[in-house]
Write a protein that holds these residues in place. Sequence first.
Motif, PDB file in Angstrom:
ATOM      1  N   GLU A 210      78.995 -23.653  94.723  1.00  0.00           N
ATOM      2  CA  GLU A 210      80.262 -23.422  93.816  1.00  0.00           C
ATOM      3  C   GLU A 210      81.238 -22.223  94.440  1.00  0.00           C
ATOM      4  N   SER A 211      80.758 -21.158  95.032  1.00  0.00           N
ATOM      5  CA  SER A 211      81.755 -20.145  95.194  1.00  0.00           C
ATOM      6  C   SER A 211      82.257 -20.757  96.367  1.00  0.00           C
ATOM      7  N   PHE A 212      81.948 -21.291  97.438  1.00  0.00           N
ATOM      8  CA  PHE A 212      82.675 -21.911  98.512  1.00  0.00           C
ATOM      9  C   PHE A 212      83.715 -22.894  97.939  1.00  0.00           C
ATOM     10  N   ALA A 213      83.593 -23.929  97.165  1.00  0.00           N
ATOM     11  CA  ALA A 213      84.519 -24.627  96.574  1.00  0.00           C
ATOM     12  C   ALA A 213      85.464 -24.146  95.712  1.00  0.00           C
ATOM     13  N   THR A 214      84.842 -23.201  94.965  1.00  0.00           N
ATOM     14  CA  THR A 214      86.126 -22.103  94.260  1.00  0.00           C
ATOM     15  C   THR A 214      86.859 -21.326  95.018  1.00  0.00           C
ATOM     16  N   THR A 215      86.622 -21.041  96.086  1.00  0.00           N
ATOM     17  CA  THR A 215      87.233 -20.399  97.333  1.00  0.00           C
ATOM     18  C   THR A 215      88.349 -21.351  97.823  1.00  0.00           C
ATOM     19  N   VAL A 216      87.925 -22.434  98.066  1.00  0.00           N
ATOM     20  CA  VAL A 216      88.888 -23.681  98.811  1.00  0.00           C
ATOM     21  C   VAL A 216      89.915 -23.991  97.631  1.00  0.00           C
ATOM     22  N   GLN A 217      89.420 -24.068  96.495  1.00  0.00           N
ATOM     23  CA  GLN A 217      90.047 -24.404  95.349  1.00  0.00           C
ATOM     24  C   GLN A 217      91.196 -23.402  95.097  1.00  0.00           C
ATOM     25  N   GLU A 218      91.083 -22.080  95.237  1.00  0.00           N
ATOM     26  CA  GLU A 218      91.873 -20.993  95.178  1.00  0.00           C
ATOM     27  C   GLU A 218      92.974 -21.126  96.110  1.00  0.00           C
ATOM     28  N   GLU A 219      92.552 -21.431  97.459  1.00  0.00           N
ATOM     29  CA  GLU A 219      93.386 -21.074  98.556  1.00  0.00           C
ATOM     30  C   GLU A 219      94.382 -22.614  98.494  1.00  0.00           C
ATOM     31  N   GLY A 220      93.468 -23.651  98.117  1.00  0.00           N
ATOM     32  CA  GLY A 220      94.475 -24.845  98.056  1.00  0.00           C
ATOM     33  C   GLY A 220      95.281 -24.942  97.254  1.00  0.00           C
ATOM     34  N   VAL A 221      95.204 -24.509  95.919  1.00  0.00           N
ATOM     35  CA  VAL A 221      96.328 -24.333  94.880  1.00  0.00           C
ATOM     36  C   VAL A 221      97.461 -23.365  95.511  1.00  0.00           C
ATOM     37  N   ARG A 222      96.981 -22.290  95.895  1.00  0.00           N
ATOM     38  CA  ARG A 222      98.079 -21.225  96.560  1.00  0.00           C
ATOM     39  C   ARG A 222      98.910 -22.120  97.238  1.00  0.00           C
ATOM     40  N   ARG A 223      98.462 -22.844  98.275  1.00  0.00           N
ATOM     41  CA  ARG A 223      99.205 -23.461  99.405  1.00  0.00           C
ATOM     42  C   ARG A 223     100.213 -24.513  98.588  1.00  0.00           C
ATOM     43  N   TRP A 224      99.348 -25.311  97.720  1.00  0.00           N
ATOM     44  CA  TRP A 224     100.388 -26.264  96.958  1.00  0.00           C
ATOM     45  C   TRP A 224     101.435 -25.605  96.238  1.00  0.00           C
ATOM     46  N   LEU A 225     101.227 -24.455  95.527  1.00  0.00           N
ATOM     47  CA  LEU A 225     102.159 -24.012  94.861  1.00  0.00           C
ATOM     48  C   LEU A 225     103.291 -23.300  95.668  1.00  0.00           C
ATOM     49  N   GLU A 226     102.926 -23.032  96.922  1.00  0.00           N
ATOM     50  CA  GLU A 226     103.654 -22.353  97.831  1.00  0.00           C
ATOM     51  C   GLU A 226     104.776 -23.454  98.474  1.00  0.00           C
ATOM     52  N   GLN A 227     104.279 -24.686  98.608  1.00  0.00           N
ATOM     53  CA  GLN A 227     104.931 -25.737  99.235  1.00  0.00           C
ATOM     54  C   GLN A 227     105.796 -26.381  98.145  1.00  0.00           C
ATOM     55  N   ARG A 228     105.105 -26.613  96.900  1.00  0.00           N
ATOM     56  CA  ARG A 228     105.753 -27.686  96.154  1.00  0.00           C
ATOM     57  C   ARG A 228     105.966 -27.113  94.729  1.00  0.00           C
ATOM     58  N   GLY A 229     105.460 -25.935  94.245  1.00  0.00           N
ATOM     59  CA  GLY A 229     105.320 -25.580  92.926  1.00  0.00           C
ATOM     60  C   GLY A 229     106.808 -25.116  92.461  1.00  0.00           C
ATOM     61  N   THR A 230     107.008 -25.137  91.176  1.00  0.00           N
ATOM     62  CA  THR A 230     108.101 -24.267  90.594  1.00  0.00           C
ATOM     63  C   THR A 230     107.858 -22.839  90.569  1.00  0.00           C
ATOM     64  N   PRO A 231     109.035 -21.931  90.487  1.00  0.00           N
ATOM     65  CA  PRO A 231     108.830 -20.708  90.092  1.00  0.00           C
ATOM     66  C   PRO A 231     107.941 -20.482  88.938  1.00  0.00           C
ATOM     67  N   ALA A 232     108.198 -21.295  87.919  1.00  0.00           N
ATOM     68  CA  ALA A 232     107.566 -20.867  86.658  1.00  0.00           C
ATOM     69  C   ALA A 232     105.862 -21.275  86.887  1.00  0.00           C
ATOM     70  N   GLN A 233     105.560 -22.377  87.662  1.00  0.00           N
ATOM     71  CA  GLN A 233     104.211 -22.622  87.919  1.00  0.00           C
ATOM     72  C   GLN A 233     103.500 -21.612  88.856  1.00  0.00           C
ATOM     73  N   ARG A 234     104.153 -21.041  89.925  1.00  0.00           N
ATOM     74  CA  ARG A 234     103.672 -20.002  90.745  1.00  0.00           C
ATOM     75  C   ARG A 234     103.413 -18.717  89.752  1.00  0.00           C
ATOM     76  N   GLN A 235     104.303 -18.529  88.829  1.00  0.00           N
ATOM     77  CA  GLN A 235     104.211 -17.243  87.915  1.00  0.00           C
ATOM     78  C   GLN A 235     102.814 -17.559  87.018  1.00  0.00           C
ATOM     79  N   ALA A 236     102.709 -18.542  86.542  1.00  0.00           N
ATOM     80  CA  ALA A 236     101.698 -18.962  85.726  1.00  0.00           C
ATOM     81  C   ALA A 236     100.520 -18.913  86.306  1.00  0.00           C
ATOM     82  N   TRP A 237     100.172 -19.195  87.361  1.00  0.00           N
ATOM     83  CA  TRP A 237      99.023 -19.496  88.274  1.00  0.00           C
ATOM     84  C   TRP A 237      98.682 -17.964  88.604  1.00  0.00           C
ATOM     85  N   LEU A 238      99.536 -17.176  88.929  1.00  0.00           N
ATOM     86  CA  LEU A 238      99.566 -15.658  89.369  1.00  0.00           C
ATOM     87  C   LEU A 238      98.931 -15.099  88.258  1.00  0.00           C
TER      88      LEU A 238
END
Length: 375
Positions: A210-238
């Motif tokens: 579960e910790s491995f999957a959580t790490t991939v989840q966090e990194e994946g969302v970070r990259r998703w938001l970096e490429q496709r997210g709005t400023p509001a989404q990135r701030q909310a995630w942070l």
Amino acid sequence: MSHQSVTDRARPCRSRLGARNILLMFVLLCLGGCSEIAYYGQAVHGELSLLSAREPIPKLLQNPSTPAPLRRNLAGIQQLRRFARDQLDLPVGDNYSTYVALDRPYVAWNVVASQPLALKAYTWCYPVIGCHGYRGFFHQADAQALANQLRAKGLDTWVGGVPAYSTLGWFDDPVLSTFWDYPETARAGLVFHELAHRVLFVKGDTTFNESFATTVQEEGVRRWLEQRGTPAQRQAWLSGQQRQAQIDQWQKETVRQLQKLYGDASLDYHEKRRRKAHILLEAQTRLRALITRWPGVSSDWPNTPLNNAKLMALQQYTGDVPAFRALLTHCNGQLPAFYNAARQLAERAPKARRGALQQLQQGAAEPAGTFCGQP
């Protein structure tokens, strides 16, 4: 509840449920013994009911009667699948290409239990996947019944709803109505988490998986938001990540206090129980104060009883995350190299694997250098 297979080499994805797969599943499950027939029966029935109800997403998108919110979010899932495949090197296959509408808020419920004076999850052993610190049910009443039985035996218990789980290559997992209307970043995180289980799943090590999957989840969302997210989404995630860090710190402090108490040989059973109740009450008060400082955030956690099992449920998903974050950093953020390094860790004996994870968490470079080669 991403616990349906055992190996880090996922089976090829299958678009149809064949009689051979059904028979194989029954054979594997029945290896557990006759006393487990009822439990495995509900598991097989629940899985087959999901698979038989799948509807292809392209068909739903073309259907004019599909509600607009569902259509919009299913189209978003299509984008998430492509991103997971192309940017995260996850084994997408035909997963999340179908949709299932359920008449309940969760697809399943997990039972977690612990001894009253030990922070060690009670484990159940399954054919093929080994022993893990959870017991999953497709009906909440069944999960609650088991929790009640364990509680009557003196164990701490917790029952948690599961919005999705991975079959790790046995079948093509569908999008479920239990998470289709999540915010975009939450849907992304869930999809990336469950697909990560198809990369790696270790027999008998719930926290590692579960910790491995959580790490991939966090990194994946970070990259998703970096490429496709709005400023509001990135701030909310942070902000969400910052809140999670505070929860993690709260958990570590609570666990530290309890471990010190449980290991104190000078105290008898009754005194430990009394002091445990005091520690948990104070911890719940701190958690409530923490969450009330977060505007717009609500949670049932501070208002439900806290016990060892509830803490262990959190631990299963976050316990090894600092070690995996360090490993990803040492692999220069290259996900294929990180996956390969995690597989090498998984191949170690449990005690050696645990030692390497502890070294990584403490900042030792040698374990990371050992594992972060080219995949």
